[in-house]
Design an enzyme around this catalytic site. Structure first.
Site, PDB file in Angstrom:
ATOM      1  N   HIS A   1     -12.411 -27.701   4.493  1.00  0.00           N
ATOM      2  CA  HIS A   1     -11.965 -27.566   3.157  1.00  0.00           C
ATOM      3  C   HIS A   1     -12.626 -26.097   2.691  1.00  0.00           C
ATOM      4  O   HIS A   1     -11.796 -25.186   2.243  1.00  0.00           O
ATOM      5  CB  HIS A   1     -12.446 -28.668   2.430  1.00  0.00           C
ATOM      6  CG  HIS A   1     -12.205 -28.433   0.928  1.00  0.00           C
ATOM      7  ND1 HIS A   1     -11.098 -29.149   0.115  1.00  0.00           N
ATOM      8  CD2 HIS A   1     -12.522 -27.639  -0.152  1.00  0.00           C
ATOM      9  CE1 HIS A   1     -10.997 -28.824  -1.002  1.00  0.00           C
ATOM     10  NE2 HIS A   1     -12.012 -27.779  -1.286  1.00  0.00           N
ATOM     11  N   GLU A   2     -13.813 -25.839   2.693  1.00  0.00           N
ATOM     12  CA  GLU A   2     -14.521 -24.966   2.210  1.00  0.00           C
ATOM     13  C   GLU A   2     -13.930 -23.418   2.816  1.00  0.00           C
ATOM     14  O   GLU A   2     -13.875 -22.561   2.150  1.00  0.00           O
ATOM     15  CB  GLU A   2     -15.979 -24.778   2.234  1.00  0.00           C
ATOM     16  CG  GLU A   2     -16.478 -25.900   1.187  1.00  0.00           C
ATOM     17  CD  GLU A   2     -16.107 -25.588  -0.253  1.00  0.00           C
ATOM     18  OE1 GLU A   2     -15.776 -24.546  -0.861  1.00  0.00           O
ATOM     19  OE2 GLU A   2     -15.791 -26.789  -1.155  1.00  0.00           O
TER      20      GLU A   2
ATOM     21  N   HIS B   1     -10.719 -22.291   2.050  1.00  0.00           N
ATOM     22  CA  HIS B   1     -10.659 -21.469   1.059  1.00  0.00           C
ATOM     23  C   HIS B   1     -10.546 -19.922   1.284  1.00  0.00           C
ATOM     24  O   HIS B   1      -9.978 -19.262   0.496  1.00  0.00           O
ATOM     25  CB  HIS B   1     -11.454 -21.522  -0.212  1.00  0.00           C
ATOM     26  CG  HIS B   1     -11.564 -22.953  -1.119  1.00  0.00           C
ATOM     27  ND1 HIS B   1     -10.288 -23.195  -1.790  1.00  0.00           N
ATOM     28  CD2 HIS B   1     -12.216 -24.089  -1.165  1.00  0.00           C
ATOM     29  CE1 HIS B   1     -10.348 -24.280  -2.516  1.00  0.00           C
ATOM     30  NE2 HIS B   1     -11.734 -24.789  -2.196  1.00  0.00           N
TER      31      HIS B   1
ATOM     32  N   TYR C   1      -6.850 -19.380  -8.719  1.00  0.00           N
ATOM     33  CA  TYR C   1      -7.609 -20.474  -8.884  1.00  0.00           C
ATOM     34  C   TYR C   1      -7.580 -21.040 -10.460  1.00  0.00           C
ATOM     35  O   TYR C   1      -8.531 -21.080 -11.186  1.00  0.00           O
ATOM     36  CB  TYR C   1      -9.097 -20.505  -8.520  1.00  0.00           C
ATOM     37  CG  TYR C   1      -9.904 -21.668  -7.993  1.00  0.00           C
ATOM     38  CD1 TYR C   1      -9.433 -22.526  -7.142  1.00  0.00           C
ATOM     39  CD2 TYR C   1     -10.822 -22.380  -8.898  1.00  0.00           C
ATOM     40  CE1 TYR C   1      -9.883 -23.608  -6.545  1.00  0.00           C
ATOM     41  CE2 TYR C   1     -11.295 -23.446  -8.574  1.00  0.00           C
ATOM     42  CZ  TYR C   1     -11.016 -24.110  -7.343  1.00  0.00           C
ATOM     43  OH  TYR C   1     -11.488 -25.244  -6.944  1.00  0.00           O
TER      44      TYR C   1
ATOM     45  N   GLU D   1      -6.492 -25.802  -3.856  1.00  0.00           N
ATOM     46  CA  GLU D   1      -7.253 -26.814  -3.618  1.00  0.00           C
ATOM     47  C   GLU D   1      -6.578 -27.943  -2.392  1.00  0.00           C
ATOM     48  O   GLU D   1      -7.242 -28.448  -1.660  1.00  0.00           O
ATOM     49  CB  GLU D   1      -7.518 -27.757  -4.944  1.00  0.00           C
ATOM     50  CG  GLU D   1      -8.815 -27.486  -5.585  1.00  0.00           C
ATOM     51  CD  GLU D   1     -10.108 -27.364  -4.608  1.00  0.00           C
ATOM     52  OE1 GLU D   1     -10.375 -28.395  -3.942  1.00  0.00           O
ATOM     53  OE2 GLU D   1     -10.695 -26.335  -4.567  1.00  0.00           O
TER      54      GLU D   1
ATOM     55  N   ASP E   1     -11.991 -27.998 -15.377  1.00  0.00           N
ATOM     56  CA  ASP E   1     -11.920 -27.573 -13.920  1.00  0.00           C
ATOM     57  C   ASP E   1     -10.684 -26.809 -13.547  1.00  0.00           C
ATOM     58  O   ASP E   1      -9.929 -27.146 -12.839  1.00  0.00           O
ATOM     59  CB  ASP E   1     -11.569 -29.072 -13.204  1.00  0.00           C
ATOM     60  CG  ASP E   1     -11.698 -29.090 -11.692  1.00  0.00           C
ATOM     61  OD1 ASP E   1     -11.941 -28.077 -11.137  1.00  0.00           O
ATOM     62  OD2 ASP E   1     -11.237 -30.007 -11.041  1.00  0.00           O
TER      63      ASP E   1
ATOM     64  N   HIS F   1      -8.662 -29.886  -9.361  1.00  0.00           N
ATOM     65  CA  HIS F   1      -8.946 -31.014  -8.257  1.00  0.00           C
ATOM     66  C   HIS F   1      -8.372 -32.189  -8.545  1.00  0.00           C
ATOM     67  O   HIS F   1      -8.609 -33.240  -7.790  1.00  0.00           O
ATOM     68  CB  HIS F   1     -10.572 -31.378  -8.359  1.00  0.00           C
ATOM     69  CG  HIS F   1     -11.253 -30.379  -7.599  1.00  0.00           C
ATOM     70  ND1 HIS F   1     -11.824 -29.230  -8.329  1.00  0.00           N
ATOM     71  CD2 HIS F   1     -11.744 -29.921  -6.363  1.00  0.00           C
ATOM     72  CE1 HIS F   1     -12.543 -28.520  -7.524  1.00  0.00           C
ATOM     73  NE2 HIS F   1     -12.489 -28.897  -6.258  1.00  0.00           N
TER      74      HIS F   1
HETATM   75 ZN   LIG Z   1     -11.976 -26.738  -2.952  1.00  0.00          ZN
END
Ligand SMILES: [Zn+2]
Lengths: 94, 346
Positions: free
Chosen positions: B170-171, B174, B185, B194, B262, B267
């Site tokens: 996941h990271e 990005h 974002y 996301e 957020d 998310h």
């Molecule tokens: Zn993320």
């Protein structure tokens, strides 16, 4: 500290992070130390408002609310003087 | 007139660029520039800068092999830690988190290389740097554009972030998104950002486990929850809103959340495109990266949408891409379109 702020609740919210969890805490503003109140004031001046803003993926952001004032502080800019407040954060729904 | 195609391995060309005569260097760089323009550019820049040591390192790796270094943040919020725990050359560290991070970075690199022939985050052999033990009881992991930081967790909400390969996928994704679509974002583009990370993070896990779409759990963050979190994971792409007690991710536009928190609920609303990908992948069967994953990836690398794209634009782009790759009216195009309809995006 103004008289109107003295009896107010300072609300703190952490959002974001990989998990996207929402954590909240509230404090009696009058019980914060002078250094903490100064750092809160600086946040209101430097990061005013609460509109969502574009940020960096999965970083935390911190919202402060005191009466009519609010601030949205990116994680990287959270003041050292307010670090202790973060330990009071607890998960909350939604 | 007969034409000849000379197939010279990039590694050999790079060796010539590094050590050959002036003429050999020029020819090698010209050849590299045809299909490895970024890598050749790096070599040229490195030659110009005179940092031969760095170039030798880049050349030695070769495409298809990650260049990983894991640092120890020593519980400080230090994004430039210098204490090295593990490198490609070294032995496994005496630190479980470092070894897990190292393996996860490698698994993610391997997925992108094996499936899409993508050479690291930037497709130009970017070294993969990670930092473990970031902060004190830090409940997060993130990619800061240069390194991936791993907190140890506070033991209550989270138990650490290095053990979940989908978190690492996941990271790093990005970073891939930043290098391709550059999605802002915030709000819907942020939720797409996301979702793309969840989609590819889940596929990294499925690839490692050798799973088909219907065998996968489609969970994000399984195995990292601490005792305070009641549930099995942080997100469910199969059934958004069911991963843990208090999970309120929507799976369709009827549940879309408008919030200031957020970055505009990135998310939360990612559950909608997450579910669309799940529906498409399961409808198409087989391994998720073969069809649905390929469609999503091509939308990214061909920059089929802009940085401000919302769900509708992304849905249209994936549907169009499916038709372009597999044919108009193909099962693939229909499955993708149906997935977006079911999530009420189209
Ligand atoms: Zn993320």
């Amino acid at each position: 500290m103004t008289e109107s702020q003295g009896g107010k609740q300072l609300r703190l919210e952490r959002s974001g992070g990989f998990a996207g969890l929402l954590l909240r805490a509230s404090f009696q503003y009058s019980q914060l130390s002078e250094a903490e109140r100064g750092a809160v004031e600086q946040c209101f001046q430097r990061w005013p408002g609460s509109d969502p803003a574009a940020g960096q993926p999965d970083r935390f952001s911190y919202r402060l609310e005191l009466a009519e004032r609010s601030a949205l502080v990116p994680e990287a800019h959270w003041p050292e003087a307010l670090k202790a407040l973060l330990t009071a954060l607890r998960p909350t729904a939604g | 007139m007969r034409s000849y195609h000379f197939i010279v391995p990039p590694q050999l060309l790079e060796q010539r660029a590094l050590r050959g005569s002036a003429e050999e260097r020029e020819i090698a760089l010209a050849t590299l520039s045809i299909d490895h323009s970024i890598r050749a550019g790096r070599i040229q820049n490195t030659l110009l800068a005179g940092s031969a040591q760095r170039l030798q390192l880049a050349v030695r790796r070769g495409a298809g092999r990650p260049d990983r270094t894991v640092f120890d943040a020593k519980h400080r919020l230090d994004t430039h830690a210098t204490s090295v725990l593990r490198t490609e050359e070294g032995q496994p560290a005496g630190d479980a988190a470092a070894n897990q991070a190292f393996d996860g970075l490698g698994a993610t690199y391997g997925f992108y290389w094996d499936v899409f022939r993508r050479d690291s985050i930037d497709n130009a052999a970017l070294p993969l740097l990670g930092e473990v033990h970031f902060g004190e009881r830090y409940d997060n992991a993130f990619w800061d554009g240069e390194r991936m930081m791993f907190g140890d967790g506070d033991g209550q909400l989270f138990t650490g972030f290095t053990s979940a390969i989908d978190v690492i996928g996941h990271e790093l994704t990005h970073g891939v998104t930043e290098a391709t679509l550059g999605l802002r974002y915030l709000g819907q583009p942020g939720a797409l950002n996301e979702s793309i990370s969840d989609v590819f993070g889940s596929m990294v896990k499925q690839y490692q486990l050798g799973q088909t779409a219907d065998q996968a759990d489609w969970l994000i963050g399984a195995g990292i929850l601490g005792p305070v979190m009641q549930g099995q994971a942080l997100r469910s792409m199969k059934a958004p809103g069911t991963a843990y007690e208090g999970d309120n991710q929507p799976g369709s536009m009827s549940g879309y959340v408008s919030t200031a928190s957020d970055n505009g609920g990135v998310h939360l609303n990612s559950g909608i495109p997450n579910h669309a990908f799940y529906l498409a992948a399961v409808a198409l069967g087989g391994r998720a990266w073969e069809k649905a994953g390929r469609i999503w990836y091509e939308v990214m690398v061909r920059r089929a949408v802009g940085p401000q794209a919302g769900f509708v634009q992304f849905a249209q782009a994936t549907t169009t891409m499916a038709a372009s790759l597999f044919g108009l009216g193909s099962a693939e195009a229909n499955a993708v379109q149906e997935a977006w309809r079911e999530t009420q995006v189209l």
